[in-house]
Design a protein around this motif. Structure first.
Motif, mmCIF file in Angstrom:
data_model
loop_
_atom_site.group_PDB
_atom_site.id
_atom_site.type_symbol
_atom_site.label_atom_id
_atom_site.label_comp_id
_atom_site.label_asym_id
_atom_site.label_seq_id
_atom_site.Cartn_x
_atom_site.Cartn_y
_atom_site.Cartn_z
ATOM 1 N N CYS A 110 0.845 -1.188 0.000
ATOM 2 C CA CYS A 110 0.000 0.000 0.000
ATOM 3 C C CYS A 110 0.890 1.251 0.000
ATOM 4 O O CYS A 110 1.780 1.377 0.847
ATOM 5 N N LEU A 133 -0.026 4.350 0.633
ATOM 6 C CA LEU A 133 -0.714 5.508 1.213
ATOM 7 C C LEU A 133 -0.105 6.021 2.503
ATOM 8 O O LEU A 133 -0.258 7.190 2.838
ATOM 9 N N CYS A 134 0.524 5.159 3.280
ATOM 10 C CA CYS A 134 1.143 5.725 4.480
ATOM 11 C C CYS A 134 2.392 4.949 4.821
ATOM 12 O O CYS A 134 2.754 3.989 4.150
ATOM 13 N N ALA A 153 3.199 2.867 6.991
ATOM 14 C CA ALA A 153 3.154 1.489 7.465
ATOM 15 C C ALA A 153 3.500 0.501 6.353
ATOM 16 O O ALA A 153 3.972 -0.601 6.608
ATOM 17 N N CYS A 154 3.242 0.894 5.099
ATOM 18 C CA CYS A 154 3.653 0.085 3.944
ATOM 19 C C CYS A 154 3.118 -1.345 4.023
ATOM 20 O O CYS A 154 3.863 -2.322 3.855
ATOM 21 N N CYS A 155 1.812 -1.473 4.274
ATOM 22 C CA CYS A 155 1.234 -2.806 4.435
ATOM 23 C C CYS A 155 1.191 -3.573 3.123
ATOM 24 O O CYS A 155 0.946 -3.005 2.061
ATOM 25 N N LEU A 182 -0.798 -5.890 0.718
ATOM 26 C CA LEU A 182 -2.224 -6.114 0.469
ATOM 27 C C LEU A 182 -2.406 -7.309 -0.454
ATOM 28 O O LEU A 182 -1.536 -7.623 -1.266
ATOM 29 N N TYR A 235 -2.084 -7.070 8.199
ATOM 30 C CA TYR A 235 -2.688 -5.826 8.703
ATOM 31 C C TYR A 235 -3.143 -4.942 7.537
ATOM 32 O O TYR A 235 -2.508 -4.865 6.497
ATOM 33 N N ILE A 236 -4.259 -4.266 7.735
ATOM 34 C CA ILE A 236 -4.768 -3.305 6.745
ATOM 35 C C ILE A 236 -5.624 -2.281 7.496
ATOM 36 O O ILE A 236 -6.147 -2.577 8.579
ATOM 37 N N CYS A 237 -5.755 -1.074 6.962
ATOM 38 C CA CYS A 237 -6.654 -0.072 7.555
ATOM 39 C C CYS A 237 -7.649 0.360 6.472
ATOM 40 O O CYS A 237 -7.508 -0.026 5.314
ATOM 41 N N LYS A 247 -7.970 2.917 4.712
ATOM 42 C CA LYS A 247 -7.404 3.581 3.530
ATOM 43 C C LYS A 247 -6.906 2.562 2.516
ATOM 44 O O LYS A 247 -7.008 2.767 1.310
ATOM 45 N N GLY A 248 -6.361 1.465 3.012
ATOM 46 C CA GLY A 248 -5.891 0.419 2.107
ATOM 47 C C GLY A 248 -7.044 -0.141 1.286
ATOM 48 O O GLY A 248 -6.926 -0.368 0.085
ATOM 49 N N ASN A 269 -0.956 5.240 11.978
ATOM 50 C CA ASN A 269 -0.247 4.032 11.563
ATOM 51 C C ASN A 269 1.260 4.210 11.528
ATOM 52 O O ASN A 269 1.966 3.502 10.810
#
Ligand SMILES: Nc1nc2c(c(=O)[nH]1)N[C@H]1C(S)=C(S)[C@@H](COP(=O)(O)OP(=O)(O)OC[C@H]3O[C@@H](n4cnc5c(=O)[nH]c(N)nc54)[C@H](O)[C@@H]3O)O[C@H]1N2
Ligand SMILES: Nc1nc2c(c(=O)[nH]1)N[C@H]1C(S)=C(S)[C@@H](COP(=O)(O)OP(=O)(O)OC[C@H]3O[C@@H](n4cnc5c(=O)[nH]c(N)nc54)[C@H](O)[C@@H]3O)O[C@H]1N2
Ligand code: SF4
Ligand SMILES: [Mo]
Length: 677
Positions: free
Chosen positions: A15, A17-18, A20-22, A24, A48-50, A52-53, A182
């Motif tokens: 991801c 967007l932030c 945390a670089c999750c 996906l 993990y995901i929020c 926004k992801g 995050n």
């Protein structure tokens, strides 16, 4: 509801967007994303995901996202071809630079530019070609004080120590709310899970924040602090360590300079004197210092709340002073230095010492603000455009930046943008800033580009290497962002709008390798030539990097092919001690008492002599937004009303504010916002 298609394929992607670089996991069918969830096999984010992801699907499909260049004709922004857009830039920008010099062009880089591989690895080329001193970015609205204090102490702007949370048992956190943000200047997906694990193993999380935040709710202890009061709390803690004989440098002892200077400079900062100004009792300050000193594995971490305040650099410095004085810096479970697989900036050059950092090599024209890390404060942008005279900024190039919303006094900046002779934006939306542009160049959807984080593995709580291939092919005729930036680079180098982009890419890489690889330049060029664009730079960086195959000399080492073959990424282990190797100070020591910082201490005394400010407004992030953008996406627009002001009960009472009633907040510049209390 979209039905899961039988022929859906699964793809993985980081991801963008932030911080945390999750990782996906996407289900894709017939050219569409069907679902997005956390990738459980991701070695770093483990599923993990929020929200926004999840909203990346909305971003990809958003009809408002620009897909064609816009050029201003007769006062209106209209669609144009790529050739027309670049021709317009050459036609209008170059005469301004020729007539008024390179500083006539301002550069503004925004937050998403560090989250996109194409932008982050090609921007340095563009910046060099622009050759302007009027260079601004979101950093001066955010973490620059931390980069400054880290640079002064450790010798490199990007040597920022981050908590080794998985091995830590006492974490003191100031001015950060990773349960919502995050994490920042600390790449730590699923902070919540990690905080719970820390507490479950008997560790303590102490949060210092003026508000009872979502992170404070997870803490063993939350200490309310007066906004801007961190410097007093931290000075009180440092004083206590010396006062009570708790200083213990441990493994750092041979590597620290300036210990006595810090002891001397803090003799007057007894907690009993600091307490009223930070709003935390002296006994609590002393106990906090003792707890930190006695914890076996502990770290102090501060984030934007400790940066964007008048003592941002002092507070950032004191945080690492505490880490050093208690022997927790560079120790497992403490505040450590990551080592990224590629693009690691602070491992360049001879290990152990270096030139250190310099500031103030030039100053802003109007206010005389010193340059830091090559940048001028974003708050100076408007005056540099408005103020007549030689060196005035007449043109602006923004890359993924929305300073009309994100920089101070946006209204004034918006008016200033109207005074520019020419403005170009590399951006994917028409918004508060880009609507002032003469040309807008839109990048691709994140799903249409490959990704590898150039920045955040340098701030990650654990070392790793992860690559994402594009989910979809780019629509025909649409350049990737790196190609947009290269074409702009070519224009700025005077090669014209029709510059041959692949040729320029080769030339720039050859020139770079001649500088960095010396006699091996040709061999390296040949070794990486199966890739082009950002992948080629990544291949070179990975192979030459600390875990790399060194172009065959270490056959077990990393190559891009190996990283690509691991869809969940490659885990490179917990952070390892890096002192003295990481140091780039001229002395080869951790500089505990840098002159620039020490010179700022009298300001604390001056402030102590004044009454505390009567009312201070602080910011609050929401899970369902991202700085100035993303709020138009359906997944994120949902949820409760967010334009609320949380007011200290005493302040509310003094102003007669009622719960749930409207209020107007007016700043010193007269700008105001309305909110519900
Ligand atoms: N009031 C207030 N101001 C703030 C903050 C706050 O919380 N509140 N936060 C501060 C902080 S910490 C920061 S970092 C700054 C951030 O502020 P900015 O640096 O302005 O960054 P963003 O608001 O995240 O996004 C900027 C722009 O990037 C564009 N964009 C998004 N994705 C892409 C892409 O893939 N390619 C391109 N080319 N453009 C893209 C968006 O359309 C938007 O115009 O704001 C600071 N200012
Ligand atoms: N959902 C979401 N996530 C984001 C962003 C977003 O806009 N939305 N933005 C991203 C960006 S660009 C960044 S930089 C990060 C920021 O990441 P963080 O720094 O973790 O996020 P903030 O929520 O801004 O946390 C700052 C905290 O400091 C507190 N604070 C304010 N003033 C003071 C003070 O004087 N002293 C102390 N001790 N605390 C104070 C605030 O109450 C707040 O809880 O978040 C990133 N993540
Ligand atoms: S936490 Fe950040 S990186 Fe992870 S899914 Fe959310 S926005 Fe993306
Ligand atoms: Mo930020």
């Amino acid at each position: 509801m979209t039905q899961p298609a039988a022929n859906a394929t699964t793809v993985h992607r980081i991801c963008p967007l932030c911080e945390a670089c999750c990782g996906l996991e996407l289900k894709v069918a017939e050219g569409r994303v069907i679902s997005i969830r956390g990738h459980e096999e991701d070695v770093f984010s483990a599923g993990y995901i929020c929200p926004k992801g999840v909203a990346l699907k909305d971003l990809h499909e958003d009809p408002d996202r620009l897909r064609t260049p816009l050029v201003r004709r007769d006062g209106r922004l209209v669609e144009a071809t790529w050739d027309e857009a670049f021709a317009e830039i050459e036609r209008r920008l170059m005469p301004l630079i020729e007539q008024h010099g390179r500083d006539a062009l301002g550069l503004v880089l925004g937050n998403p530019s560090v989250h996109k591989m194409g932008i982050s690895v090609y921007l340095p080329r563009l910046i060099r070609a622009a050759g302007t001193r009027n260079y601004f970015s979101a950093s001066t609205l955010d973490q620059m004080p931390k980069q400054l204090s880290s640079g002064l102490m450790f010798g490199h702007w990007l040597s920022v120590a981050v908590p080794d949370i998985e091995r830590c048992d006492f974490l003191l956190m100031l001015g950060a709310n990773p349960a919502v943000s995050n994490g920042s200047m600390w790449t730590v997906p699923d902070f919540r899970g990690k905080a719970k694990a820390l507490r479950a193993r008997g560790g303590q999380l102490v949060v210092v924040d003026p508000r009872r935040t979502e992170t404070a709710e997870l803490a063993s202890r939350h200490l309310f602090i007066r906004p801007g009061g961190d410097v007093y709390l931290l000075l009180g803690m440092v004083h206590t360590l010396f006062d009570e004989g708790l200083v213990n440098l441990k493994h750092l002892a041979p590597h620290v300079a300036g210990l006595e200077a810090v002891a001397e400079a803090t003799t007057g900062h007894a907690p009993e004197r600091m307490a009223p100004r930070c709003g935390i009792e002296a006994a609590t300050i002393r106990q906090l210092a003792r707890d930190l000193a006695r914890a076996e594995r502990a770290a102090v971490y501060g984030r934007i709340g400790t940066c964007t305040q008048s003592f941002g650099t002092l507070a950032s410095w004191l945080i690492d002073v505490l880490n050093v004085l208690t022997g927790h810096l560079d120790a497992p479970g403490g505040a450590m230095f990551p080592k990224a697989a590629a693009f690691q900036q602070n491992s360049v050059g001879r290990p152990g010492s270096g030139r250190g950092i310099v500031v103030g090599r030039h100053r802003s024209r109007v206010s005389g603000a010193p340059e830091v890390f090559g940048e001028l404060p974003a708050g100076c942008m408007a005056e540099e455009i408005e103020t007549p005279g030689e060196g005035r900024m007449r043109a602006l190039l923004t890359v993924a930046a929305n300073p009309v919303l994100s920089a101070p006094n946006g209204r004034r900046l918006a008016a200033a943008l109207e005074q520019l002779d020419f403005m170009v934006c590399v951006d994917i939306y028409l918004n508060e800033t880009t609507r002032h542009a003469d040309v807008i160049l839109p990048g691709l959807s994140p799903f249409e580009e490959s990704h590898y984080d150039a920045a955040f593995p340098q701030l990650s709580h654990r070392n790793h290497a992860r690559y994402s291939a594009p989910v979809f092919e780019a629509p025909p005729g649409r350049p990737a962002e790196w190609e947009i930036l290269l074409r702009l680079t070519g224009i700025l180098q005077g090669r014209g709008a029709q510059v041959d982009v692949p040729w320029l890419d080769d030339e720039l890489l050859k020139a770079e390798l001649a500088r960095t690889a010396g006699a091996h330049a040709d061999a390296v060029m040949a070794a990486v030539s199966r890739y082009k664009g950002p992948e080629r730079l990544l291949e070179a960086a990975l192979r030459a990097g600390p875990y790399g195959d060194q172009f065959g000399a270490r056959p077990d080492g990393l190559t891009l092919a190996k990283v690509k073959a691991a869809p969940g990424g490659i885990d490179l282990g917990a952070m390892q001690p890096r002192i003295p190797e990481v140091l780039r100070t001229p002395s080869g020591k951790v500089e505990l008492a840098p002159a620039l910082v020490m010179a700022d201490l009298p300001r604390v005394e001056a402030e102590l002599a004044q009454p505390a400010p009567e009312l201070v407004v602080i910011g609050r992030r929401q899970v369902r937004c991202n700085n100035s953008w993303l709020h138009n996406l359906p997944t994120l627009a949902k949820g409760p009303f967010r334009c609320t002001a949380l007011v200290h009960p005493a302040d509310a009472q003094r102003r007669g504010l009622q719960d749930g009633a409207p209020a107007r907040i007016t700043g010193v510049n007269g700008q105001s916002v309305d909110a519900i209390v």
